[in-house]
Design a protein around this motif. Sequence first.
Motif, mmCIF file in Angstrom:
data_model
loop_
_atom_site.group_PDB
_atom_site.id
_atom_site.type_symbol
_atom_site.label_atom_id
_atom_site.label_comp_id
_atom_site.label_asym_id
_atom_site.label_seq_id
_atom_site.Cartn_x
_atom_site.Cartn_y
_atom_site.Cartn_z
ATOM 1 N N ALA A 189 0.824 -1.214 0.000
ATOM 2 C CA ALA A 189 0.000 0.000 0.000
ATOM 3 C C ALA A 189 0.859 1.266 0.000
ATOM 4 O O ALA A 189 0.418 2.318 -0.434
ATOM 5 N N GLU B 234 -11.423 4.188 -4.186
ATOM 6 C CA GLU B 234 -11.600 2.773 -3.826
ATOM 7 C C GLU B 234 -10.575 2.295 -2.786
ATOM 8 O O GLU B 234 -10.942 1.861 -1.691
ATOM 9 N N ALA B 235 -9.299 2.382 -3.143
ATOM 10 C CA ALA B 235 -8.276 1.839 -2.241
ATOM 11 C C ALA B 235 -8.110 2.670 -0.957
ATOM 12 O O ALA B 235 -8.008 2.089 0.128
ATOM 13 N N LYS C 93 -11.096 1.509 1.178
ATOM 14 C CA LYS C 93 -11.146 0.088 1.544
ATOM 15 C C LYS C 93 -9.865 -0.400 2.215
ATOM 16 O O LYS C 93 -9.903 -1.311 3.025
ATOM 17 N N VAL C 94 -8.724 0.174 1.826
ATOM 18 C CA VAL C 94 -7.450 -0.320 2.363
ATOM 19 C C VAL C 94 -6.957 0.554 3.516
ATOM 20 O O VAL C 94 -6.621 0.051 4.585
ATOM 21 N N ARG D 151 -4.514 7.894 -9.124
ATOM 22 C CA ARG D 151 -5.014 6.787 -8.304
ATOM 23 C C ARG D 151 -3.897 6.243 -7.409
ATOM 24 O O ARG D 151 -4.118 5.958 -6.230
ATOM 25 N N MET E 298 -2.956 6.935 -2.545
ATOM 26 C CA MET E 298 -2.545 6.095 -1.424
ATOM 27 C C MET E 298 -1.390 6.727 -0.643
ATOM 28 O O MET E 298 -0.838 6.097 0.251
#
Lengths: 254, 321
Positions: A91, A114-115, A118-119, A163, A167
């Motif tokens: 990640a 999304e990540a 969710k992460v 994207r 993170m």
Amino acid sequence: MSEPVVVARNVEKSFGPNRVLRGVSMTVAAGEVVCVIGPSGSGKSTFLRCINHLERIDAGYLSVGGEMVGYRRSGSRLYELRPHEVAKRRAKIGMVFQRFNLFPHMTVMQNLVEAPVKVLKESKRDATANAEALLDRVGLADKRDAYPAAISGGQQQRVAIARALAMRPELMLFDEPTSALDPELVREVLAVMKSLAADGMTMVVVTHEMGFAREAADRVCFMDEGCMIEEGAPDQLLGAPRHERTRTFLSRVL
Amino acid sequence: MSTEPGQRDVSTSTAVVAEGTGAEAEGLVVVPARYPGRWVAALIALGFLAIVISAFATNEKIDWGAIPKYMFSAPILTGLWHTIMLTLLAQGIGILLGIFAAVMRLSENPVSRSIAWLYVWFFRGTPLLVQLIFWFNLGLVFSTISLKIPLLDVTLFSTSTNSLITPFAAALLGLALNEGAYMSEIVRGGLLGIDHGQTEAAYALGMTPRLTLRRVVLPQAIRIIIPPTGNELINMLKTTSLASVIAYDDLLHGAQAIYNQNLETLELLMVASAWYLIVTSLLSINQFYLERHYAKGAAKQAQSLLEVWKRAFHWRRPVGV
């Protein structure tokens, strides 16, 4: 100098009888931009994929931020990590692919949140605000509700970069990010990557864009047949290569 | 400027276009090619259709009045309800079993892989009718079914097999297990149809394999899975008629019960067929909208059903006429 972000020592990797990496070593310091060049089949993409453990290495040592991505060390033994533990370490490493690999069933905005949601368990509101800032940065604020199929390849690749940045990675890996693009779209992607480099992001870039390597890289590495042949400052390596194989390669691409 | 047919090289046709942009282009009309053979073929086909229809329509032994009379009779409607319920339940369980077996088939664990393979091999390889009769007669060899805690002498649950395996339970068991085997191949095909780059991109974002399957791979695979699943559902509706063999009172069983008394066999079978056709038509329409829903993000945007039909029947006309 602070601790290096990437440390690779004598990394080896084979696909069946085919030895793709034959002892590759490399270190990348924080904030450094390293371009890896070389003929196709030289193992440069495989090496990049080994860095975030999309490929498992057969021998050698590879760490990111002081941690091995796929293993836990205890004494003299390396224990392979389970998938969800590997995921946690991955990640922190952003990756941009040649073929973009955006999620086609999600809008641009959904791809970006999304990540993180969710992460990283960010709240939807924080993730959306951050995503909006990132889309603004890559010049695509107006495309937030478009599906990937509805935007150009260059725009898709800029979304893919945003994207990965969503993170908040410590390291960004680029696997031939402009190779699948029409020539007139290459520049917009390189511009985003240059601004990222100027902001001090640590980057490893596998590329065929010698112009980008010359302008944005701190260091250029030349790989051939699974070996790191030589590395140096862009002007030195691209202008006055020491090695015969580097000279042959450059004479073909420049 | 005129060109001989068969002499169309690129340079002359460009020349035509270039010259045609002037005054000569005005008033030009494109006439589509004519196909007289199609008219002949259509007439022959319509002729055959007319013969078949008239053979039935003029047959005085068929009691046409029986069809509206029994269409909404109690045994038929009860049978229809049972058929629809059995179809939906068996297909639903079949889909879940299929997803489960497909994921097992694709897992890293060799034991899971083999068990899933064995399941598909067995249930796809034996006739459904045999399976239905087998489940229905389970009571012949296992007189009671009970749930016990191993090693301790505690029985949590015990019942006679015949009271548990009713015709409905046997039919549901047989149809669902059988369907699961077919669905697992469909789901597996859908999962394998998704570019591996999608999985890699998800992994690179720190997503776990489970999250990747749930959020990235399955939602895309559903697009591939829906059309054959719609097919399976329609098939299932018709296949439930096999359950009439083990005395489950489905639509066919209802029709049989009536014609065993009044001997209007064909009429009652037509009533049942009409209901099967009505329900399969409704299912097809549903499938269209489901496919359109999951097409989001695909380059080609789907339209409404009416537009699709209009387009299908639209006569080819020359442009601008």
